[in-house]
Design a protein around this motif. Structure first.
Motif, mmCIF file in Angstrom:
data_model
loop_
_atom_site.group_PDB
_atom_site.id
_atom_site.type_symbol
_atom_site.label_atom_id
_atom_site.label_comp_id
_atom_site.label_asym_id
_atom_site.label_seq_id
_atom_site.Cartn_x
_atom_site.Cartn_y
_atom_site.Cartn_z
ATOM 1 N N PHE A 171 0.824 -1.206 0.000
ATOM 2 C CA PHE A 171 0.000 0.000 0.000
ATOM 3 C C PHE A 171 0.861 1.261 0.000
ATOM 4 O O PHE A 171 0.626 2.191 -0.763
ATOM 5 N N TRP A 172 1.877 1.308 0.871
ATOM 6 C CA TRP A 172 2.704 2.515 0.983
ATOM 7 C C TRP A 172 3.534 2.750 -0.277
ATOM 8 O O TRP A 172 3.783 3.904 -0.658
ATOM 9 N N ALA A 173 3.952 1.676 -0.916
ATOM 10 C CA ALA A 173 4.734 1.841 -2.142
ATOM 11 C C ALA A 173 3.897 2.417 -3.275
ATOM 12 O O ALA A 173 4.410 3.185 -4.110
ATOM 13 N N SER A 174 2.629 2.069 -3.332
ATOM 14 C CA SER A 174 1.757 2.558 -4.400
ATOM 15 C C SER A 174 1.052 3.860 -4.049
ATOM 16 O O SER A 174 0.409 4.458 -4.909
ATOM 17 N N LEU A 175 1.168 4.316 -2.787
ATOM 18 C CA LEU A 175 0.458 5.537 -2.380
ATOM 19 C C LEU A 175 1.057 6.783 -3.018
ATOM 20 O O LEU A 175 0.333 7.708 -3.393
ATOM 21 N N SER A 176 2.374 6.822 -3.161
ATOM 22 C CA SER A 176 3.008 8.027 -3.718
ATOM 23 C C SER A 176 2.657 8.226 -5.186
ATOM 24 O O SER A 176 2.667 9.362 -5.675
ATOM 25 N N ASP A 177 2.332 7.153 -5.903
ATOM 26 C CA ASP A 177 1.976 7.257 -7.320
ATOM 27 C C ASP A 177 0.474 7.398 -7.529
ATOM 28 O O ASP A 177 0.017 7.430 -8.673
#
Length: 856
Positions: free
Chosen positions: A392-398
């Motif tokens: 989740f955190w890896a895809s949140l910035s994008d």
């Protein structure tokens, strides 16, 4: 005649002249060498090389006297020719009115310049110390601040907001109404293209803790019966929050109180249930290529009705007392019904209802860049090694908009002290060059109980974090010891780890979230301009951490909104805003009474020639909206003030004996109770009853069916179907067909068939319906001057203004349900795709044609 100005190039007026003046003032005069007779030759040094052993100071200063004098004159000229004072060199958002006479209001780098710019006598007067109290008699700062909160409460971020916002007393709090700077349009642009922050910690919070069967029964007894309730399966696991409404126990559809935000505490995932093992997906992938899509249907841990569960219920502060009493009544009635049942008669249940106001801080971040703000300001701890959270955190910035993730999705995790990573840096969206930048990547992280786990639900953890372990001064001392200035502090074991909750948030009508409802009525489907839905996050942090999180979130560049900006977001999104758009509720009555007092006082201060004459304009109730008149009922009695003078300024007469007799007979007659038809299933109800020959009977059957779904008995037999239909109100959106801007409390009139045809022909003569081409035709101008009758009033505008996103006048209002059904029939007769009405502001005489569309 010689010119008035000898040399136009030396003109010092305007911006170029000021630049030339500053350039000349900052330049240093250079002495030109005197011409020597004959051929020039270098002086002989006598074979000496390098620096001389000694110099004559007097001769050296005399030889350089011209350069020294030129330097002194240049410094004096540059100082006197400065056109900006110290406080004028600051950006606009850092300027303070007190900065002109208080150097401590100016940043440290400009204080010395401020002191030099102050008048000598003024500086001497300010330098004198005033007599102070003795140390024993001096009031501590904490006691002084507490004394100012006797009649209202302050949020943790009050002092920060008070320096930048206009503050008002609302609902027992001192809240920010709007920024002091001009930021109405920039705030709107930030909600659409950037990010905007609002401190919503003033919302009330109630905790229910007890057996699941009791909590489910209590919620079903008082929550909205249309749509999925908070006790349904999709919300029971705690992976999603539920947005619903609360009513008095057993009185649905009467007794509307207000909206609720319900969250169940997620249960701890059982081993191998919420997180699939690593070997099983690999083995399945060999047999079937589409195996990764099974992440959408991850099994959740089943919960028993006997398990102890916890619920958080957030409500508006204006309805806190009624919500708390209603929940207690619902819990008591549920416990009594369980004692009478054969299944639960032998079991003892207990439920704790706790007031948790001021226990957490809540921030609402709206806009497409809200995800980047969250990623830049927060730093998760290493302990959050859950695979789902890492994904989740890896895809949140994008993530380009939170509208692409599941609605009201709950994410719980623990972050480091945000002051350790100050100043934060916003995350940037990484867009593949081969793909279109407007299309965001597919979201592959879905709600699970493992992802919704957070320690913020634990009371002991919140009590431990009430006061941060380290003050800002101590962290600044550690930061000063860093070998590289500006780098983040490395977290140590004593540093706080703060548990938080992140909930997806959307500002949109209820119909936008319910795509499963299919409609066939033309008037319900027609939409001239789709509403711009706003999406973001709701950040919940423990008490005592409001300012650390606010400083980090604001430093990322996000704007801060007050009550005005928050209400405008709902208006632009086409969603009703509580309490101003919810008539028949107690909170709306209090809001309308306060607004009437303010408007009448402003009207009284104006002279008769400068204020509106309500009698000449034909406005019967200028201060409040008379909903009884729009429903075709007898007007409500006007409130009588002291001295026998009513709200219209007329002297109240003494009632006679005959009037007393009429008043005694009136209560015996059946009264029509106004109520508001709203919720997720309101559109389907209107569509179903519009097809029937007897819509009143159909409405009664629809309401009883919804009550049966919540295991409530049918309405009392004394409730007549015709009275139920006559007292119903529905939300509508009003879009003007041409020019004009509606205002609050504008009157909505129904049109007769002939007048509606005339308005339609006048619109067609302009070329395109709803868009002006050239000047208005004479026919439409004359139509707008026709005074409508008072009996044609079918509703009122609750919020109206010029819509920045639509570029035209727009309003949200409420009209009688029976009149809305008549408008549908009229549109069918006239072969129109929409319902046509006429709109008039309360202080005007011009009527404008408008389209009315159903709004949930």
């Amino acid at each position: 005649m010689p010119p008035k100005r000898g040399n136009p190039s030396l003109d010092t007026s305007g911006r170029p002249g000021k630049k030339l003046k500053m350039t000349l003032a900052r330049s240093i005069v250079v002495q030109e060498p005197a011409p020597a007779a004959g051929p020039s030759r270098l002086p002989s040094t006598g074979g000496q090389t390098g620096v001389p052993d000694s110099i004559d100071v007097e001769k050296f200063a005399e030889s350089r006297s011209f350069e020294i004098r030129a330097m002194q004159e240049a410094m004096k000229n540059a100082k006197s020719a400065s056109t900006h004072r110290a406080w004028q060199e600051l950006p606009r958002h850092l300027r303070r009115r007190a900065a002109s006479h208080n150097v401590r209001r100016v940043p440290l780098r400009l204080r010395q310049k401020s002191r030099s710019e102050m008048d000598s006598m003024r500086r001497k007067a300010l330098g004198r110390s005033l007599p102070k109290r003795g140390k024993a008699r001096r009031e501590p700062r904490s006691d002084a601040l507490a004394r100012r909160q006797k009649d209202k409460k302050w949020l943790e971020t009050h002092i920060w907001h008070a320096k930048r916002m206009h503050m008002e007393n609302m609902w027992g709090y001192r809240l920010a109404s709007q920024p002091t700077e001009k930021s109405f349009r920039p705030s709107h642009r930030a909600s659409l293209h950037g990010s905007i922050l609002h401190d919503a910690s003033y919302y009330s919070l109630i905790e229910l803790r007890g057996a699941q069967v009791v909590l489910k029964g209590a919620l079903e007894a008082c929550c909205d019966a249309s749509g999925a309730g908070p006790a349904s399966k999709r919300f029971l696991s705690g992976v999603r929050a539920c947005e619903t409404c609360i009513y008095e126990v057993g009185l649905y559809p009467y007794g509307y109180i207000g909206p609720l935000f319900v969250m169940w505490r997620a249960r701890a995932p059982s081993t191998g249930s919420s997180t699939p093992s690593t070997s099983q997906p690999q083995a399945t992938a060999k047999r079937k290529r589409k195996a990764p899509k099974r992440a959408k249907t991850i099994p959740q841990p089943e919960s028993s009705d006997e398990d102890t569960r916890t619920i958080w219920i957030r409500s508006h502060p204006a309805i806190f007392e009624r919500v708390l009493s209603t929940l207690r009544t619902a819990v008591s009635s549920t416990l009594e019904s369980l004692k009478k049942s054969a299944t639960h008669a032998q079991k003892a249940y207990s439920v704790e209802v706790a007031d948790m106001r001021d226990s957490v801080n809540v921030f609402e971040i709206t806009g497409p860049k809200s995800s980047q703000v969250i990623c830049g300001a927060l730093t998760p701890t290493i302990a959050d090694h859950r695979g789902e959270f890492k994904k989740f955190w890896a895809s949140l910035s994008d993530l380009q908009t939170t509208g692409s993730i599941p609605s009201n999705m709950v994410i719980g995790f623990t972050v480091l002290d945000p002051r350790l990573n100050f100043p934060p840096k916003n995350a940037k969206v990484h867009v593949d060059k081969e793909e279109l930048p407007t299309i965001s990547s597919r979201w592959e992280c879905f709600p699970t109980t493992s992802l919704a786990q957070s320690d913020i639900w634990n009371q002991n953890v919140r009590d431990t974090l009430k006061v941060p372990r380290f003050k800002k001064k101590e962290l600044d001392t550690r930061r000063a010891q860093n070998p590289v200035p500006g780098t983040s502090l490395k977290p140590t074991a004593p540093d706080n780890r703060v548990p938080i909750l992140l909930v997806q948030r959307s500002v949109r009508p209820t119909s936008s979230a319910c795509s499963s409802v299919s409609l066939s009525a033309q008037s319900l489907q027609h939409t001239s301009n789709p509403d711009p839905n706003l999406h973001g996050w709701t950040l919940i942090v423990p008490k005592g951490w409001g300012m650390p999180f606010l400083n980090s979130l604001v430093y990322t560049g996000t704007r801060v909104a007050g009550q005005r900006e928050r209400a405008h977001q709902a208006f632009e999104a086409g969603a009703p805003h509580f309490p101003r758009d919810f008539p028949t509720s107690t909170a709306y009555d209090e809001f309308a009474a306060a607004r009437a007092t303010t408007d009448s006082a402003r009207w009284e201060r104006k002279p008769p020639a400068k204020r509106a004459s309500w009698d000449k304009l034909g406005t019967p109730s200028p201060w409040t909206s008379d909903w009884h008149t729009s429903l075709g009922l007898a007007p409500a009695p006007a409130p009588v003030a002291e001295g026998g003078v009513d709200a219209e300024g007329e002297v109240d007469m003494v009632p006679t004996q005959r009037d007393h007799a009429l008043l005694e007979v009136a209560p015996t007659q059946p009264a029509v109770r106004p109520w508001l038809l709203q919720g997720a299933g309101a559109r389907a109800i209107v569509e179903n009853i519009s097809r029937l020959l007897a819509p009143a009977v159909g409405l009664l059957s629809e309401v009883n069916a919804l009550r049966h779904k919540r295991e409530l008995p049918p309405l009392d037999p004394s409730v007549d179907a015709q009275d139920l239909l006559q007292g119903a109100l529905v939300h509508v959106r009003v879009v003007l067909c041409g020019r004009g801007s509606p205002e609050d409390m504008a009157l909505i009139y129904a049109l007769k068939d002939q007048e509606a045809r005339t308005w339609t022909m006048a619109q067609l003569s302009r070329g395109t319906v709803g868009h002006e081409v050239g000047e208005e035709p004479t026919d439409e101008t004359e139509l707008s001057k026709i005074a409508p009758s008072e009996s044609a009033v079918i509703g009122f505008v609750t919020t109206g203004s010029y819509s920045l996103s639509r570029g035209q006048g727009y309003a949200i209002g409420a009209i009688a349900l029976a009149k809305f059904l008549e408008l549908q029939e009229q549109a069918h007769r006239l072969r129109r795709d929409d319902c046509l009405v006429k709109l008039r502001n309360r202080d005007g005489t011009i009527c404008r044609a408008a389209r009315v569309e159903f709004l949930e």
